[in-house]
Scaffold this motif. Structure first.
Motif, short mmCIF file in Angstrom:
data_model
loop_
_atom_site.label_atom_id
_atom_site.label_comp_id
_atom_site.label_asym_id
_atom_site.label_seq_id
_atom_site.Cartn_x
_atom_site.Cartn_y
_atom_site.Cartn_z
N THR A 73 -76.47 44.72 65.08
CA THR A 73 -76.28 44.33 63.67
C THR A 73 -76.34 45.54 62.74
N LYS A 74 -77.17 46.51 63.07
CA LYS A 74 -77.22 47.73 62.26
C LYS A 74 -75.94 48.54 62.43
N LYS A 75 -75.50 48.69 63.67
CA LYS A 75 -74.31 49.48 63.98
C LYS A 75 -73.06 48.92 63.29
N TYR A 76 -72.94 47.59 63.27
CA TYR A 76 -71.74 46.95 62.72
C TYR A 76 -71.93 46.39 61.30
N ASN A 77 -73.03 46.76 60.64
CA ASN A 77 -73.28 46.35 59.25
C ASN A 77 -73.21 44.83 59.09
N ILE A 78 -73.88 44.12 59.96
CA ILE A 78 -73.88 42.65 59.93
C ILE A 78 -75.04 42.19 59.05
N THR A 79 -74.69 41.71 57.85
CA THR A 79 -75.71 41.43 56.84
C THR A 79 -75.56 40.06 56.17
N LYS A 80 -74.58 39.28 56.57
CA LYS A 80 -74.26 38.04 55.87
C LYS A 80 -74.58 36.83 56.77
N LEU A 81 -75.50 35.98 56.33
CA LEU A 81 -75.87 34.77 57.07
C LEU A 81 -74.86 33.68 56.77
N VAL A 82 -74.15 33.20 57.81
CA VAL A 82 -73.11 32.19 57.58
C VAL A 82 -73.41 30.84 58.25
N PHE A 83 -74.42 30.81 59.12
CA PHE A 83 -74.78 29.55 59.78
C PHE A 83 -76.23 29.64 60.24
N PHE A 84 -76.96 28.51 60.12
CA PHE A 84 -78.24 28.42 60.82
C PHE A 84 -78.56 26.96 61.09
N ASP A 85 -79.33 26.76 62.15
CA ASP A 85 -79.81 25.43 62.52
C ASP A 85 -81.30 25.57 62.77
N GLN A 86 -82.04 24.50 62.53
CA GLN A 86 -83.50 24.54 62.62
C GLN A 86 -83.99 23.47 63.58
N THR A 87 -85.03 23.80 64.35
CA THR A 87 -85.67 22.84 65.23
C THR A 87 -87.14 23.21 65.36
N SER A 88 -87.97 22.25 65.73
CA SER A 88 -89.39 22.54 65.97
C SER A 88 -89.65 22.81 67.46
N ASP A 89 -88.60 22.71 68.27
CA ASP A 89 -88.72 22.87 69.72
C ASP A 89 -88.15 24.23 70.14
N VAL A 90 -89.04 25.13 70.57
CA VAL A 90 -88.60 26.48 70.92
C VAL A 90 -87.59 26.46 72.07
N ASN A 91 -87.78 25.59 73.03
CA ASN A 91 -86.85 25.52 74.17
C ASN A 91 -85.46 25.05 73.73
N GLU A 92 -85.44 24.14 72.78
CA GLU A 92 -84.17 23.67 72.22
C GLU A 92 -83.45 24.81 71.50
N ALA A 93 -84.21 25.61 70.75
CA ALA A 93 -83.63 26.74 70.03
C ALA A 93 -83.06 27.78 71.00
N ILE A 94 -83.81 28.09 72.05
CA ILE A 94 -83.35 29.06 73.04
C ILE A 94 -82.07 28.55 73.72
N ALA A 95 -82.07 27.27 74.06
CA ALA A 95 -80.90 26.68 74.72
C ALA A 95 -79.67 26.72 73.81
N LEU A 96 -79.86 26.40 72.52
CA LEU A 96 -78.74 26.41 71.57
C LEU A 96 -78.21 27.83 71.38
N GLU A 97 -79.11 28.80 71.26
CA GLU A 97 -78.68 30.20 71.11
C GLU A 97 -77.83 30.61 72.32
N LYS A 98 -78.31 30.31 73.52
CA LYS A 98 -77.56 30.67 74.73
C LYS A 98 -76.22 29.96 74.78
N LYS A 99 -76.20 28.70 74.38
CA LYS A 99 -74.96 27.91 74.38
C LYS A 99 -73.94 28.54 73.44
N ILE A 100 -74.35 28.83 72.20
CA ILE A 100 -73.44 29.42 71.21
C ILE A 100 -72.96 30.80 71.68
N LYS A 101 -73.87 31.60 72.23
CA LYS A 101 -73.48 32.94 72.71
C LYS A 101 -72.43 32.85 73.81
N GLY A 102 -72.42 31.74 74.54
CA GLY A 102 -71.44 31.55 75.62
C GLY A 102 -70.09 31.03 75.15
#
Length: 97
Positions: free
Chosen positions: A43-72
């Motif tokens: 993010t520093k190298k490519y000057n990534i500074t603009k937040l365009v999407f976020f989702d919230q959950t109280s379940d850490v495992n759900e958050a990790i799974a969603l991050e991995k899913k989106i990255k794929g």
């Protein structure tokens, strides 16, 4: 009594719409770090500074799974996700600081 935590999966971008997906338990702090280039890396190298999407959950495992899913996902699917909630690609953190 356990304190409830929130976890966030987020997508940030730059002027050329390079996408970065991340996860954090403190979205305000994490976006601030990206905006002020306090963390070495992509993010520093490519000057990534603009937040365009976020989702919230109280379940850490759900958050990790969603991050991995989106990255794929391919770029088109990530763009469709962003535009389903933020069609104009506004910086959702613009008024935070």
């Amino acid at each position: 009594m356990s304190k409830e935590h929130n976890y966030y999966v987020y997508i940030m971008t730059n002027k050329s719409k390079t996408l970065y997906t991340g996860m954090t338990n403190d979205l305000l702090r994490r976006v601030y770090e990206h905006k002020h280039k306090l963390v070495e890396g992509f993010t520093k190298k490519y000057n990534i500074t603009k937040l365009v999407f976020f989702d919230q959950t109280s379940d850490v495992n759900e958050a990790i799974a969603l991050e991995k899913k989106i990255k794929g996902w391919n770029r088109a699917k990530k763009i469709a996700l962003i535009e389903s909630q933020n069609p104009n690609w506004l910086d959702l953190s613009q008024d935070w600081y």
